[in-house]
Design a protein around this motif. Structure first.
Motif, PDB file in Angstrom:
ATOM      1  N   VAL A  20       0.855  -1.181   0.000  1.00 13.51           N
ATOM      2  CA  VAL A  20       0.000   0.000   0.000  1.00 13.51           C
ATOM      3  C   VAL A  20       0.893   1.233   0.000  1.00 13.51           C
ATOM      4  CG1 VAL A  20      -1.845   1.260   1.170  1.00 13.51           C
ATOM      5  CG2 VAL A  20      -1.790  -1.241   1.267  1.00 13.51           C
ATOM      6  N   VAL A  61      -8.474  -2.014   5.204  1.00 11.27           N
ATOM      7  CA  VAL A  61      -7.588  -0.863   5.014  1.00 11.27           C
ATOM      8  C   VAL A  61      -7.374  -0.101   6.312  1.00 11.27           C
ATOM      9  CG1 VAL A  61      -7.324   1.334   3.815  1.00 11.27           C
ATOM     10  CG2 VAL A  61      -8.235  -0.639   2.596  1.00 11.27           C
ATOM     11  N   TYR A  90      -4.360   6.797  -2.236  1.00  9.44           N
ATOM     12  CA  TYR A  90      -3.668   5.553  -1.898  1.00  9.44           C
ATOM     13  C   TYR A  90      -3.690   4.599  -3.082  1.00  9.44           C
ATOM     14  CZ  TYR A  90      -3.538   7.018   2.984  1.00  9.44           C
ATOM     15  OH  TYR A  90      -3.281   7.701   4.141  1.00  9.44           O
ATOM     16  N   MET A 150      -2.912   0.458  -3.909  1.00  4.20           N
ATOM     17  CA  MET A 150      -2.653  -0.876  -3.371  1.00  4.20           C
ATOM     18  C   MET A 150      -2.360  -1.818  -4.531  1.00  4.20           C
ATOM     19  SD  MET A 150      -4.839  -3.149  -0.674  1.00  4.20           S
ATOM     20  CE  MET A 150      -6.265  -3.409  -1.705  1.00  4.20           C
TER      21      MET A 150
END
Length: 706
Positions: free
Chosen positions: A317, A375, A387, A389
């Motif tokens: 992440v 998360v 973000y 991932m």
């Protein structure tokens, strides 16, 4: 009056429509002529070239030159080519001269001069088509087509060779030609060329590739495909590919493609093809559910991770901070799968890795398994920014330090997201930028949210807080910036640290399917401009009319407009100021020079020459000759029977009134498929099989009456 009798081809003059069934009956008596538009065009150019190159021999006997070329062919192909060129130049209607030229062009040894070799081979094929086009009698036509087919085969143009062989046999059946055609048909005709197995999808399938497109229309291919162990396999065909679906992973199948499977080139599969195929298990895979990147803060259960045939997923992440948000959102990578190198670039330059580890998942052989990645639990505190991932399945080879993944440019499963309760909506208009903020959980307006209007160059243009209605408005001047100072993005932050953003340059929500599609709203000034016609010749005068209105639909008084005319190459041709001539109307006459550039010219009007145009128009400048004669055609009877003459009344008059007498009449006969009401009393009916193809038949009128 013209009488044309239907003999070899059922004739209809000048686009008169007939019943397609009658046409088919006539075509069985005489095969359609072999036509290649590309070769016909090349033949015209080659004829001009040969006339120019062989001008010195053009006055001699074509037949003598041809015989001399045939005699010279064995000892000196270049000399034979020169003599054959003279034979063509002396009489371009001599088919044997074209045949001699084709043989000579194909026999010249060009050594390492590949350009000349390509040119002469092209000439050989074109001249062979000229041999056929000038052929006299069915036997010569058949021989010319067989010769053309052999040349195509030498150049490995298999489909063209097969079509030419078929056309030759349709004219005259020759045992040697038929044998050559059958041999070529077996090795290079319609056939299965390859197959591939798609085993990574939830439902595996086998796709077979063919050398030619499959039959089009409502064709059921299921009777031509059998699969061991499957009673009714799902068969789909598109283009030159046929796919069999509804199969299972880890199974072995025998697939038979039966003889007779049809194609779109009037050929079918000659022999049944059997293939033993094993469908492996699905490769370990990881993917995310989609491009939705705003996750609700309330009731959020995590990011769905979809895995196949793996026990764990490697998760990374990354967070890209607020200051790097705009270039990230504008990049081509946003909301797409990243490559391994791009993910490393985010970690080292654009952002920071905030979590890495593995996610344990269930394994259900060959089935998709969805697991939620928590998360909030993993990252703990979500700071402002976007973000990213990424996920990869477990390594196939645990001993490998780098795993079994592809290179740096290979993509990895990627999910872009922010976790927020702030729902943002923006409207941009003449009165500025309006922003509405509502809770994604309750849909209620949120007061006190700090909204930043950020320019493309990352400068903060203004910061304001929403009122009790969840609304904030930025002044019009802030939305009119250009270049780097134009509005780029909105960011929102509430008192609890919740964060969201909205890209102002992304595609706006399309309301055109909701009954509000219309003309783009004009600015403070709205213009309309047109010319009195659409096409002009050099030396003529273009008359331009322009009208101007303001935002209330009123004509501004005494406001001069600048008119700019641009040539097709974009170069400015003329600039003039047009004053108001009453009620916002203006007219301007622009003469064109006699050698004005041909193409599309563009006109624009400006209130401010340094600003955007208010209105524009285009017109063409071309060389054209206006029509002088009006011609009317009327059949004396319609429809026309196949065994009677087609009588057409021709009425010609000059447009200034005089009758068009003593004019030669030439034209083409065109036979095409009837589509609408070809027979009186049977309105609304159509004839023939719906997906059956029919090629138009065209023939030039040989006798030209006056």
């Amino acid at each position: 009056m013209i009488a044309a009798r239907a003999s070899n081809v059922f004739a209809v003059l000048f686009f008169l429509v007939v019943n397609a069934g009658l046409v088919g009956a006539q075509q069985q008596q005489s095969p359609a002529r072999y036509v290649r538009e590309d070769l016909a065009n090349q033949l015209i150019k080659l004829e001009e070239t040969v006339q120019r190159e062989s001008a010195a021999l053009a006055g001699q006997s074509s037949e003598n030159l041809r015989r001399a070329a045939e005699a010279a062919l064995a000892r000196n192909a270049r000399e034979a080519l020169r003599l054959a060129g003279g034979a063509v130049a002396s009489d371009n209607r001599n088919p044997l001269a074209w045949y001699a030229y084709s043989r000579a062009a194909g026999s010249v040894d060009s050594g390492n001069n590949y350009s000349e070799r390509w040119e002469l081979r092209s000439r050989a094929v074109t001249a062979a088509y000229g041999y056929y086009a000038r052929a006299a009698g069915r036997d010569m036509e058949a021989a010319a087509l067989a010769n053309l087919a052999r040349l195509f085969a030498d150049r490995e143009q298999w489909r063209s060779a097969l079509d030419a062989y078929k056309a030759s046999l349709a004219v005259a059946d020759n045992p040697r030609v038929r044998q050559a055609y059958q041999e070529l048909r077996e090795s290079k005709g319609f056939r299965m060329t390859d197959y591939k197995v798609d085993a990574d999808g939830a439902t595996p399938r086998i796709c077979f590739d063919f050398s030619e497109p499959l039959a089009r229309g409502r064709v059921d291919f299921a009777p031509f495909v059998s699969v061991s162990g499957v009673a009714n396999p799902a068969v789909n065909a598109e283009g030159s590919q046929l796919c069999v679906e509804g199969l299972k992973h880890g199974e072995r199948y025998t697939v038979a493609l039966r003889q007779g499977l049809p194609s779109s080139v009037d050929e079918s599969l000659l022999k049944t093809v059997d293939q033993d195929i094993y469908i492996r298990d699905r490769s370990p895979q990881v993917r995310f559910s989609g491009k939705n990147y705003v996750l609700p803060r309330t009731g959020q259960e995590g990011v769905p991770v979809i895995s196949v045939n793996t026990n764990e997923v490697f998760i990374d992440v990354y967070r890209i901070g607020d200051r790097s948000l705009l270039p990230t959102v504008r990049s081509d990578e946003f909301l797409t799968n990243l490559s391994r190198s791009s993910a490393e670039e985010i970690e080292k330059q654009k952002g920071v890795k905030v979590w890495t580890g593995t996610l344990a998942v269930a394994r259900d052989l060959n089935r998709d398994v969805t697991t939620a990645f928590p998360v909030l639990e993993a990252v703990k505190t979500l700071e402002p920014g976007v973000y990213v991932m990424t996920g990869k399945p477990e390594k196939k080879n645990p001993a490998s330090s780098d795993g079994d993944y592809d290179g740096e440019n290979s993509s990895v499963a990627t999910q872009w997201f922010i976790v927020s309760d702030l729902g943002l909506t923006a409207f941009t208009g003449e009165d500025g930028v309006h922003v509405l903020v509502r809770s994604l959980a309750t849909a209620q307006p949120i007061e006190g949210v700090e909204i930043k209007l950020v320019a493309r160059n990352n400068e903060i243009l203004s910061t304001r807080a929403t009122d009790a209605r969840g609304i904030v408005r930025f002044d019009p001047g802030l939305s009119r910036g250009t270049g780097g100072m134009s509005p780029g993005i909105l960011t929102a932050t509430d008192k609890s640290g919740d964060y969201g953003f909205l890209d102002l340059a992304s595609t706006a929500f399309d309301l055109s399917d909701r009954g509000v599609k219309g003309r783009t709203a004009p600015g403070p000034l709205d213009g309309f401009m047109f010319t009195e016609r659409g096409v002009y010749r050099g030396g003529e005068t273009v008359h331009v009319t322009a009208m101007l209105r303001d935002a209330q639909g009123k004509a501004p008084r005494s406001l001069p407009l600048t008119l700019v005319a641009k040539r097709p190459d974009g170069v400015e041709y003329r600039r003039a100021v047009a004053q108001d001539q009453g009620l916002g109307g203006r007219s301007y006459s622009m003469p064109l020079i006699s050698g004005a550039q041909r193409g599309t010219w563009r006109l624009e009007i400006f209130a401010d020459p340094k600003g955007d145009s208010i209105a524009d128009a285009t017109f063409l400048v071309e060389d054209y000759v206006p029509e002088r004669i009006d011609l009317t055609l009327q059949p004396t009877k319609s429809p026309i029977n196949a065994d009677e003459p087609a009588v057409i009344d021709v009425n010609a008059r000059y447009l200034y009134g005089a009758p068009g007498s003593n004019l030669e009449v030439s034209g083409d006969i065109l036979v095409r498929k009837a589509t609408k009401n070809p027979i009186p009393g049977l309105d609304g009916f159509e004839y023939g099989i719906d997906d059956e193809s029919f090629e138009n038949v065209s023939k030039e009128i040989e006798e030209k009456p006056t």
